[in-house]
Design a protein around this motif. Structure first.
Motif, PDB file in Angstrom:
ATOM      1  N   SER A  74       0.754  -1.180   0.199  1.00 16.89           N
ATOM      2  CA  SER A  74       0.368   0.223   0.234  1.00 16.89           C
ATOM      3  C   SER A  74       1.212   1.144   0.017  1.00 16.89           C
ATOM      4  O   SER A  74       0.194   2.115  -0.260  1.00 16.89           O
ATOM      5  CB  SER A  74      -0.282  -0.372   1.610  1.00 16.89           C
ATOM      6  N   MET A  75       1.980   1.410   0.855  1.00 18.97           N
ATOM      7  CA  MET A  75       2.880   2.394   1.313  1.00 18.97           C
ATOM      8  C   MET A  75       3.522   2.478  -0.248  1.00 18.97           C
ATOM      9  O   MET A  75       3.624   3.724  -1.032  1.00 18.97           O
ATOM     10  CB  MET A  75       3.751   2.208   1.958  1.00 18.97           C
ATOM     11  N   ALA A  76       3.972   1.148  -1.257  1.00 17.17           N
ATOM     12  CA  ALA A  76       4.926   1.691  -1.834  1.00 17.17           C
ATOM     13  C   ALA A  76       4.180   1.894  -3.365  1.00 17.17           C
ATOM     14  O   ALA A  76       4.921   2.177  -4.402  1.00 17.17           O
ATOM     15  CB  ALA A  76       5.815   0.245  -2.526  1.00 17.17           C
ATOM     16  N   GLY A  77       3.230   1.542  -3.505  1.00 17.43           N
ATOM     17  CA  GLY A  77       1.880   1.982  -4.575  1.00 17.43           C
ATOM     18  C   GLY A  77       2.281   0.956  -5.553  1.00 17.43           C
ATOM     19  O   GLY A  77       2.872  -0.305  -5.698  1.00 17.43           O
ATOM     20  N   PRO A  78       1.382   0.777  -6.911  1.00 20.93           N
ATOM     21  CA  PRO A  78       1.191  -0.424  -7.808  1.00 20.93           C
ATOM     22  C   PRO A  78       2.029  -0.929  -8.243  1.00 20.93           C
ATOM     23  O   PRO A  78       2.241  -1.815  -8.949  1.00 20.93           O
ATOM     24  CB  PRO A  78      -0.446   0.061  -8.024  1.00 20.93           C
ATOM     25  N   ASP A  79       2.377   0.141  -8.447  1.00 19.10           N
ATOM     26  CA  ASP A  79       4.039  -0.179  -9.859  1.00 19.10           C
ATOM     27  C   ASP A  79       5.218  -0.994  -9.238  1.00 19.10           C
ATOM     28  O   ASP A  79       6.415  -1.578  -9.621  1.00 19.10           O
ATOM     29  CB  ASP A  79       4.325   1.526 -10.506  1.00 19.10           C
ATOM     30  N   ALA A  80       5.309  -0.750  -7.745  1.00 19.08           N
ATOM     31  CA  ALA A  80       6.873  -1.388  -7.571  1.00 19.08           C
ATOM     32  C   ALA A  80       7.141  -2.503  -7.210  1.00 19.08           C
ATOM     33  O   ALA A  80       6.078  -3.818  -7.798  1.00 19.08           O
ATOM     34  CB  ALA A  80       6.145  -1.427  -5.493  1.00 19.08           C
ATOM     35  N   MET A  81       8.163  -3.167  -7.255  1.00 19.52           N
ATOM     36  CA  MET A  81       8.898  -4.330  -7.386  1.00 19.52           C
ATOM     37  C   MET A  81       9.157  -4.804  -6.285  1.00 19.52           C
ATOM     38  O   MET A  81       9.017  -4.000  -5.105  1.00 19.52           O
ATOM     39  CB  MET A  81      10.328  -4.499  -8.246  1.00 19.52           C
ATOM     40  N   THR A  82       8.449  -6.483  -6.260  1.00 24.10           N
ATOM     41  CA  THR A  82       8.686  -6.582  -4.809  1.00 24.10           C
ATOM     42  C   THR A  82       9.501  -8.083  -4.880  1.00 24.10           C
ATOM     43  O   THR A  82       9.525  -8.590  -6.252  1.00 24.10           O
ATOM     44  CB  THR A  82       7.103  -7.009  -4.393  1.00 24.10           C
ATOM     45  N   VAL A  83      10.568  -8.494  -3.855  1.00 24.58           N
ATOM     46  CA  VAL A  83      10.936  -9.738  -4.086  1.00 24.58           C
ATOM     47  C   VAL A  83      10.672 -10.222  -2.844  1.00 24.58           C
ATOM     48  O   VAL A  83      10.813  -9.545  -1.235  1.00 24.58           O
ATOM     49  CB  VAL A  83      12.464  -9.422  -4.171  1.00 24.58           C
ATOM     50  N   ASP A  84      10.163 -11.340  -2.706  1.00 27.53           N
ATOM     51  CA  ASP A  84       9.704 -12.220  -1.435  1.00 27.53           C
ATOM     52  C   ASP A  84      10.719 -13.703  -1.634  1.00 27.53           C
ATOM     53  O   ASP A  84      10.899 -14.290  -1.653  1.00 27.53           O
ATOM     54  CB  ASP A  84       8.214 -12.999  -1.859  1.00 27.53           C
ATOM     55  N   VAL A  85      11.289 -13.423  -0.099  1.00 28.05           N
ATOM     56  CA  VAL A  85      12.978 -14.489   0.214  1.00 28.05           C
ATOM     57  C   VAL A  85      12.393 -14.757   0.326  1.00 28.05           C
ATOM     58  O   VAL A  85      12.716 -16.161  -0.472  1.00 28.05           O
ATOM     59  CB  VAL A  85      13.741 -13.171   1.015  1.00 28.05           C
ATOM     60  N   ALA A  86      11.312 -15.446   1.289  1.00 29.56           N
ATOM     61  CA  ALA A  86      10.834 -16.848   1.467  1.00 29.56           C
ATOM     62  C   ALA A  86      10.535 -17.478   0.175  1.00 29.56           C
ATOM     63  O   ALA A  86      10.626 -18.322   0.796  1.00 29.56           O
ATOM     64  CB  ALA A  86       9.713 -16.580   2.441  1.00 29.56           C
ATOM     65  N   GLU A  87       9.507 -17.364  -0.660  1.00 29.70           N
ATOM     66  CA  GLU A  87       8.953 -17.851  -1.554  1.00 29.70           C
ATOM     67  C   GLU A  87      10.217 -17.952  -2.205  1.00 29.70           C
ATOM     68  O   GLU A  87      10.370 -19.379  -2.987  1.00 29.70           O
ATOM     69  CB  GLU A  87       8.125 -17.203  -2.483  1.00 29.70           C
ATOM     70  N   LEU A  88      11.446 -17.067  -2.830  1.00 27.07           N
ATOM     71  CA  LEU A  88      12.595 -17.684  -3.496  1.00 27.07           C
ATOM     72  C   LEU A  88      13.516 -18.880  -2.772  1.00 27.07           C
ATOM     73  O   LEU A  88      13.726 -20.135  -3.206  1.00 27.07           O
ATOM     74  CB  LEU A  88      13.615 -16.727  -3.626  1.00 27.07           C
TER      75      LEU A  88
END
Length: 557
Positions: free
Chosen positions: A321-335
């Motif tokens: 919500s804070m970073a906005g809809p265009d933010a890139m996300t890396v989910d460390v646990a998922e990787l």
């Protein structure tokens, strides 16, 4: 009141459906036909209200039924016998022989089918004749029992049963018991009104104070002056009712944060002569911060932000919500699950080239090399490509992770759900609008709006008292199951019975000591392992079934 007075045949198997169903429930509870009666339960004080209301009525009935060879048995809402009046020596000796004495548990799950435990299960009058009793030792007796429903609260207060030595119960027992039950209910109502008058008097003496918000709360009554009405939400009322219900309550001062976020000082005073009732004076603390932990979002975009909290608290949602809809996300646990190691340096470079925010979710799972790269990135980050780091609670972080989050320009600590009880009503409201569109808390339903479901006050109180180790994720799962249960009943109000069994506990368990909490958890785990079978759970725990039943009640399971 619907009353079943039909009689079974002389065959050993029950012919009436209501008796056959009771026998099945008895067998599933682990009761055997030759089981002895359980040990006495020494907790008579909890039945004082019922016994005080019933005593003069039972004395009058005993005078009218003298030498009839019958007996009047009274049990409380948990089917513990609180009074036995024998109107003949033969029936007196027979009840002594089978162990039916004050203090014994006569619930259906303990002694099987009787005219005491079974009416408590089906909530209506029932005759149980001779061979219809589940235990062999009761088969010489015939009984008629009827539930006593409190007229003010509509809750089960107890059950009254007339017993005689016979193959079949005399049909005249029905009007006799029904009349006695009605008289006891009337006296309970009179006592309730008297207690309500005491609560009202206490409130009227305190309410005129304009500088203090005043509330008076009991089991079936809540009163507020205008200042308290502005301050208190349904969640706040549930919390205060839990305080009032504490039998050990003495005048005390509490510090509470209300659902509105207002920090208040509360003076709690028990109302003399009214059990489970208290008067509350609430005064906002202007000198203290409203939230106990920082949960607000920065008003301007920060170059680096750390969002910390337990899993399931909504910390990842907050980051997106804070970073906005265009933010890139890396989910460390998922990787890591897929066997990949995140290339933090490459991700940061890509984020800056594209001028997009980067969310690193699970920084506490990264190796020290990646953490060092992130620390360097924090020093050179700007607002065109913000860096948002998501981690566990600060007090649980290892040194390198704590050092990294400390470098961020801003930090948001998302509190665990167990620390947000003052907000729970609003959280439940929001979740239900997603789970079951059209749902709203009954106190928040807009005029003219159609609510598919409502959450009752006892349900909200039960939710407030949970520990919520799974936080918002756990709450969402519980509410989804509750909505399905409510819909299956064809009802609108979500009641405590709609909640999963281990989430129905109210204020009684919330005040347990650490040892009692551990004992409660062990019993719940044993019951879960054995799919609710109390006999197998007791054997697993190394205790008797009677002890298990007593601990289940004592620990609010």
């Amino acid at each position: 009141m619907t009353i079943d007075t039909s009689f079974a045949s002389s065959e050993s198997a029950p012919q009436r459906a209501v008796i056959a169903q009771s026998w099945r429930r008895s067998a599933l509870s682990g009761v055997q036909p030759d089981s002895p009666l359980p040990d006495l339960v020494d907790d008579a004080s909890r039945s004082d209200v019922l016994l005080d209301a019933a005593r003069p009525v039972l004395d009058d009935a005993a005078a009218r039924l003298a030498d009839t060879g019958t007996s009047l048995l009274l049990v409380d809402h948990e089917c513990r016998m609180v009074s036995r009046i024998c109107l003949g020596t033969t029936v007196d000796r027979a009840l002594d022989k089978v162990g039916a004495t004050p203090g014994v548990d006569l619930g259906e799950e303990t002694v099987g089918t009787t005219a005491l435990g079974t009416p408590a299960e089906i909530r209506r009058g029932l005759a149980v004749n001779g061979r219809e009793h589940y235990l062999e030792q009761f088969k010489s007796l015939s009984c008629f029992g009827a539930p006593i429903i409190h007229p003010a609260t509509r809750r089960l207060a107890g059950i009254l049963c007339m017993t005689e030595i016979a193959d079949r119960m005399n049909p005249l027992a029905v009007p006799l018991v029904t009349g006695i039950v009605g008289d006891i209910a009337d006296r309970l109502l009179d006592r309730s009104r008297a207690q309500q008058r005491r609560v009202l008097d206490a409130f009227q003496r305190a309410a005129p104070r304009r500088d203090v918000a005043v509330a008076a709360i009991s089991e079936d009554l809540q009163l507020t002056n205008s200042r308290a009405a502005e301050l208190l939400s349904p969640t706040d009322i549930a919390a205060l009712r839990a305080v009032a219900a504490d039998p050990a309550l003495r005048e005390t001062t509490l510090q509470l944060v209300l659902a509105s976020g207002v920090d208040v000082e509360v003076l709690a005073t028990p109302v003399v002569g009214a059990r489970g009732a208290a008067l509350f004076g609430l005064r906002p603390n202007a000198s203290t911060a409203r939230p106990m932990v920082r949960t607000d979002l920065p008003s301007t975009r920060q170059a680096t932000t750390a969002i910390t909290g337990e899993p399931g608290t909504g910390r990842s949602t907050r980051a997106r919500s804070m970073a906005g809809p265009d933010a890139m996300t890396v989910d460390v646990a998922e990787l890591l699950i897929t066997g990949d190691q995140p290339d933090i340096g490459a991700l940061i470079g890509d984020s800056r080239r594209r001028s997009r925010a980067l969310i690193v979710d699970g920084v506490d799972l990264l190796d020290d090399r990646s953490l060092t790269i992130l620390a360097a990135a924090c020093r050179t980050a700007d607002k065109t490509a913000p860096l948002v780091l998501v981690a566990g609670p600060p007090d649980q972080a290892r040194t390198t992770v704590a050092a990294l989050t400390a470098r961020c320009a801003s930090r948001i600590d998302v509190p665990a759900l167990r620390n947000r009880t003052s907000e729970l009503a609003d959280i439940v409201d929001e979740m239900l609008t997603v789970i079951a569109p059209g749902t709203a808390l009954d106190a928040r339903t807009a005029p003219g709006a159609h609510a598919v479901h409502s959450v009752s006050a006892p349900t909200l109180e039960a939710l407030v008292c949970q520990e919520w180790p799974g936080n918002l994720v756990e709450l969402s799962s519980v509410l989804r199951r509750a909505v399905r249960s409510c819909e299956a009943r064809g009802a609108r109000a979500i009641e405590p019975a709609d909640l999963p069994a281990d989430h129905r506990t109210t204020s009684r368990a919330a005040h347990l000591s650490g040892r009692e909490q551990a004992e409660r958890a062990a019993i719940l785990e044993a019951l879960d392992r054995h799919t609710g079978n109390k006999v197998h759970a007791a054997r697993d725990l190394g205790i008797s079934r009677t002890t298990l039943y007593a601990r289940i009640r004592a620990l609010g399971i």
